[in-house]
Enzyme design. Structure first.
Site, mmCIF file in Angstrom:
data_model
loop_
_atom_site.group_PDB
_atom_site.id
_atom_site.type_symbol
_atom_site.label_atom_id
_atom_site.label_comp_id
_atom_site.label_asym_id
_atom_site.label_seq_id
_atom_site.Cartn_x
_atom_site.Cartn_y
_atom_site.Cartn_z
ATOM 1 N N THR A 7 48.347 34.946 38.310
ATOM 2 C CA THR A 7 48.707 36.515 38.114
ATOM 3 C C THR A 7 47.570 37.066 37.437
ATOM 4 O O THR A 7 46.566 36.429 36.681
ATOM 5 C CB THR A 7 50.017 36.469 37.532
ATOM 6 N N THR A 172 45.058 37.158 42.331
ATOM 7 C CA THR A 172 45.392 38.634 42.168
ATOM 8 C C THR A 172 45.316 39.430 43.247
ATOM 9 O O THR A 172 43.970 39.365 44.063
ATOM 10 C CB THR A 172 44.489 39.064 41.002
#
Length: 181
Positions: A7, A172
């Site tokens: 993330t 991401t």
């Protein structure tokens, strides 16, 4: 089954504005499982913004605990953060939680970890920035450069930095959730 990971969460402060942006990608092993996860939310009756990197269930439990600490400590972000970090580090069950949190109000930006860390980033030219997660180093470098060499507002700095992180980090994506104070 391997845990979900990967993330990027970025917090930018500039000219009295605070923005936290998080990407939406959740991966399991080498597979993208979700592209629109919400890793950023408001807490403390809307006066605090927070984002997480790590296991989702763990992060939600930590958000709940942090919300309680904010209430116990009259919405004092630093005090609530220190108390959560102490509990997180010393509680046998909480110690196993795998997540990092970024929390911010209009005055403070803090990173919390299960090791008991409560870190307030140093200000940089014309603002401050902090990032966590696999794409964090890329987003942070881009945000610092934009803070130092542009007049973009906090939201645009966060958007542009996250866009660059999504182009570099395979964990991401560009589906952003953004909260602003």
């Amino acid at each position: 089954m391997r845990p979900m990971h990967g993330t990027t969460v970025l917090c930018v402060r500039r000219e009295g504005r605070v923005v936290i942006a998080g990407d939406g990608q959740v991966t399991l092993d080498k597979t993208v499982m979700k592209a629109t996860a919400r890793k950023v939310r408001r807490l403390g009756e809307g006066q605090v913004v927070a984002g997480f990197a790590g296991a989702t269930a763990d992060a939600f439990q930590l958000f709940e605990l942090f919300e309680k600490k904010l209430k116990e400590h009259a919405r004092s972000l630093p005090r609530a953060a220190v108390e959560l970090a102490k509990q997180w580090r010393t509680d046998r069950m909480l110690r196993r939680l795998e997540a990092l949190l970024v929390v911010a109000d209009r005055e403070h930006v803090l990173v919390l970890s299960g090791a008991g860390d409560v870190i307030e980033p140093d200000p940089v030219a014309n603002g401050a920035a902090v990032a966590i997660g696999s794409g964090g180093p890329y987003a942070l470098a881009a945000a610092r450069a934009l803070l130092a060499h542009s007049s973009l507002d906090a939201r645009r700095v966060a958007e542009e930095a996250m866009k660059l992180a999504a182009e570099i980090c395979i964990y991401t994506n560009g589906n952003l959730t953004i909260e602003e104070l």
